[in-house]
Design a protein around this motif. Structure first.
Motif, PDB file in Angstrom:
ATOM      1  N   VAL A  74      -8.972  -0.255 -38.148  1.00  0.00           N
ATOM      2  CA  VAL A  74     -10.222  -1.007 -38.312  1.00  0.00           C
ATOM      3  C   VAL A  74     -10.291  -1.618 -39.720  1.00  0.00           C
ATOM      4  O   VAL A  74     -10.214  -0.902 -40.712  1.00  0.00           O
ATOM      5  CB  VAL A  74     -11.454  -0.101 -38.090  1.00  0.00           C
ATOM      6  N   THR A  75     -10.391  -2.931 -39.774  1.00  0.00           N
ATOM      7  CA  THR A  75     -10.540  -3.640 -41.044  1.00  0.00           C
ATOM      8  C   THR A  75     -11.820  -4.455 -40.974  1.00  0.00           C
ATOM      9  O   THR A  75     -12.053  -5.173 -40.003  1.00  0.00           O
ATOM     10  CB  THR A  75      -9.298  -4.540 -41.290  1.00  0.00           C
ATOM     11  N   LEU A 126     -23.191  -2.955 -36.052  1.00  0.00           N
ATOM     12  CA  LEU A 126     -22.070  -2.382 -35.293  1.00  0.00           C
ATOM     13  C   LEU A 126     -22.604  -2.020 -33.928  1.00  0.00           C
ATOM     14  O   LEU A 126     -23.566  -1.264 -33.809  1.00  0.00           O
ATOM     15  CB  LEU A 126     -21.603  -1.082 -35.948  1.00  0.00           C
ATOM     16  N   THR A 127     -21.977  -2.573 -32.898  1.00  0.00           N
ATOM     17  CA  THR A 127     -22.438  -2.282 -31.553  1.00  0.00           C
ATOM     18  C   THR A 127     -21.240  -1.886 -30.683  1.00  0.00           C
ATOM     19  O   THR A 127     -20.104  -1.933 -31.151  1.00  0.00           O
ATOM     20  CB  THR A 127     -23.221  -3.497 -30.995  1.00  0.00           C
ATOM     21  N   GLY A 128     -21.504  -1.502 -29.453  1.00  0.00           N
ATOM     22  CA  GLY A 128     -20.416  -1.046 -28.572  1.00  0.00           C
ATOM     23  C   GLY A 128     -20.881   0.156 -27.771  1.00  0.00           C
ATOM     24  O   GLY A 128     -21.872   0.795 -28.133  1.00  0.00           O
ATOM     25  N   VAL A 129     -20.148   0.462 -26.704  1.00  0.00           N
ATOM     26  CA  VAL A 129     -20.576   1.545 -25.825  1.00  0.00           C
ATOM     27  C   VAL A 129     -20.498   2.895 -26.537  1.00  0.00           C
ATOM     28  O   VAL A 129     -19.838   3.034 -27.562  1.00  0.00           O
ATOM     29  CB  VAL A 129     -19.742   1.601 -24.513  1.00  0.00           C
ATOM     30  N   SER A 130     -21.165   3.866 -25.937  1.00  0.00           N
ATOM     31  CA  SER A 130     -21.164   5.225 -26.469  1.00  0.00           C
ATOM     32  C   SER A 130     -19.728   5.745 -26.562  1.00  0.00           C
ATOM     33  O   SER A 130     -18.942   5.573 -25.630  1.00  0.00           O
ATOM     34  CB  SER A 130     -21.999   6.100 -25.531  1.00  0.00           C
ATOM     35  N   GLY A 131     -19.403   6.328 -27.709  1.00  0.00           N
ATOM     36  CA  GLY A 131     -18.067   6.888 -27.888  1.00  0.00           C
ATOM     37  C   GLY A 131     -17.046   5.900 -28.430  1.00  0.00           C
ATOM     38  O   GLY A 131     -15.875   6.238 -28.610  1.00  0.00           O
ATOM     39  N   ARG A 166     -24.231 -10.693 -38.806  1.00  0.00           N
ATOM     40  CA  ARG A 166     -22.929 -10.572 -38.164  1.00  0.00           C
ATOM     41  C   ARG A 166     -22.962  -9.395 -37.190  1.00  0.00           C
ATOM     42  O   ARG A 166     -23.475  -8.331 -37.542  1.00  0.00           O
ATOM     43  CB  ARG A 166     -21.876 -10.317 -39.243  1.00  0.00           C
ATOM     44  N   VAL A 167     -22.436  -9.615 -36.008  1.00  0.00           N
ATOM     45  CA  VAL A 167     -22.377  -8.542 -35.014  1.00  0.00           C
ATOM     46  C   VAL A 167     -20.911  -8.160 -34.812  1.00  0.00           C
ATOM     47  O   VAL A 167     -20.070  -9.020 -34.528  1.00  0.00           O
ATOM     48  CB  VAL A 167     -22.985  -8.990 -33.662  1.00  0.00           C
ATOM     49  N   VAL A 168     -20.613  -6.887 -35.011  1.00  0.00           N
ATOM     50  CA  VAL A 168     -19.250  -6.401 -34.845  1.00  0.00           C
ATOM     51  C   VAL A 168     -19.253  -5.470 -33.645  1.00  0.00           C
ATOM     52  O   VAL A 168     -19.954  -4.454 -33.650  1.00  0.00           O
ATOM     53  CB  VAL A 168     -18.794  -5.641 -36.116  1.00  0.00           C
ATOM     54  N   ASP A 207     -13.227   1.300 -27.799  1.00  0.00           N
ATOM     55  CA  ASP A 207     -12.112   2.254 -27.909  1.00  0.00           C
ATOM     56  C   ASP A 207     -11.581   2.383 -29.336  1.00  0.00           C
ATOM     57  O   ASP A 207     -10.361   2.355 -29.558  1.00  0.00           O
ATOM     58  CB  ASP A 207     -10.955   1.824 -26.998  1.00  0.00           C
ATOM     59  N   GLY A 208     -12.483   2.462 -30.292  1.00  0.00           N
ATOM     60  CA  GLY A 208     -12.053   2.705 -31.669  1.00  0.00           C
ATOM     61  C   GLY A 208     -11.514   1.505 -32.411  1.00  0.00           C
ATOM     62  O   GLY A 208     -10.981   1.636 -33.506  1.00  0.00           O
ATOM     63  N   GLN A 209     -11.667   0.319 -31.781  1.00  0.00           N
ATOM     64  CA  GLN A 209     -11.195  -0.893 -32.457  1.00  0.00           C
ATOM     65  C   GLN A 209     -12.291  -1.942 -32.478  1.00  0.00           C
ATOM     66  O   GLN A 209     -13.191  -1.913 -31.634  1.00  0.00           O
ATOM     67  CB  GLN A 209      -9.999  -1.478 -31.704  1.00  0.00           C
ATOM     68  N   ILE A 210     -12.158  -2.880 -33.415  1.00  0.00           N
ATOM     69  CA  ILE A 210     -13.084  -4.009 -33.398  1.00  0.00           C
ATOM     70  C   ILE A 210     -12.592  -4.983 -32.352  1.00  0.00           C
ATOM     71  O   ILE A 210     -11.417  -5.334 -32.323  1.00  0.00           O
ATOM     72  CB  ILE A 210     -13.168  -4.664 -34.794  1.00  0.00           C
ATOM     73  N   LYS A 211     -13.541  -5.355 -31.473  1.00  0.00           N
ATOM     74  CA  LYS A 211     -13.149  -6.196 -30.334  1.00  0.00           C
ATOM     75  C   LYS A 211     -12.864  -7.628 -30.775  1.00  0.00           C
ATOM     76  O   LYS A 211     -13.532  -8.157 -31.641  1.00  0.00           O
ATOM     77  CB  LYS A 211     -14.300  -6.208 -29.324  1.00  0.00           C
TER      78      LYS A 211
END
Ligand SMILES: Nc1ncnc2c1ncn2[C@@H]1O[C@H](COP(=O)(O)OP(=O)(O)OP(=O)(O)O)[C@@H](O)[C@H]1O
Length: 221
Positions: free
Chosen positions: A23-24, A35-40, A211-213, A217-221
């Motif tokens: 992750v950078t 920072l958004t994204g599904v749970s986990g 900015r929306v990141v 799965d542990g990575q920036i999409k």
């Protein structure tokens, strides 16, 4: 702040789970980064690594010319107290202190030097900015959820941190209060030049972000 090639694994016995993969990310001053994204997906882990609350497996966290991953606990503690602010889902106010006293305590622990004369004026100023100037003597148990979160924001900002880390700051509030809190956080970011890194599940709150990141799965999409 620059997060560079962050990797994080948790291991339990023989089993190791990689939670963050390469992750950078740059967190810019005066901007609200969501920072958004599904749970986990690794949002909270990334936030706590950026805030120096958790170690990395590899990678660096560069801030003001230093790599947080190379600092000892005492240096990290001093950096967090002086330069970082924190807002959580729950306001975590001290039950027996008034609104003004919560801010006074934060000023003392951060090491921001203000004279006995200027500290009360600074506290009044920030209470006014969060719309709580009429309740400096209120204790948390007499405040609504939104009011508590206003004080939590004031407390996160009174020592003029360079970055505020906010983990689901609106999760315990209803829709109207959530929007009020986000407007406040956004205005403060713009006006003070503070950077905000915020984790949120709530898509409606993303409109306040510069900015929306999105993480997956542990990575920036
Ligand atoms: N201390 C820990 N020990 C072991 N595994 C952990 C630990 N902390 C987090 N994890 C695992 O890391 C993964 C990412 O967790 P994290 O809390 O960062 O995700 P998240 O995107 O913030 O999720 P949520 O939105 O549900 O809070 C999850 O699979 C979680 O089980």
């Amino acid at each position: 702040m620059e997060l560079k090639q962050i990797e994080k694994s948790f291991s339990a016995g023989e089993v190791s789970e990689q939670v963050l993969k390469d992750v950078t990310l740059t967190i810019e001053s005066g901007k609200l980064t969501a920072l958004t994204g599904v749970s986990g997906s690794g949002k909270s882990t990334l936030l706590s690594i950026a805030a120096g609350l958790q170690s990395t497996t590899s990678g660096s966290v560069l801030f003001d010319g230093r790599d947080l991953t190379a600092l000892d606990q005492e240096a990290l503690r001093a950096l967090r107290a002086g330069s970082f602010g924190f807002i959580f889902q729950s306001s975590y106010l001290v039950p027996f202190l008034t609104a003004a006293e919560q801010l006074e305590l934060m000023l003392k622990t951060s090491g921001r030097k203000l004279s006995k004369k200027t500290a009360p004026a600074e506290i009044s100023r920030i209470l006014t900015r969060v719309g709580m100037e009429h309740r400096p003597d209120a204790h948390p148990d007499t405040m609504s959820g939104g009011e508590k979160q206003r004080i939590a924001i004031a407390r996160a900002l009174i020592h003029q941190p360079k970055i505020v880390f906010a983990d689901e700051p609106t999760a315990s509030l209803d829709s109207k209060r959530s929007h009020d809190i986000m407007k406040l956080l956004k205005d403060m970011t713009t006006n003070t030049g503070t950077a905000v890194l915020m984790v949120t599940h709530d898509e409606e709150m993303l409109r306040y972000a510069d900015r929306v990141v999105e993480m997956r799965d542990g990575q920036i999409k």
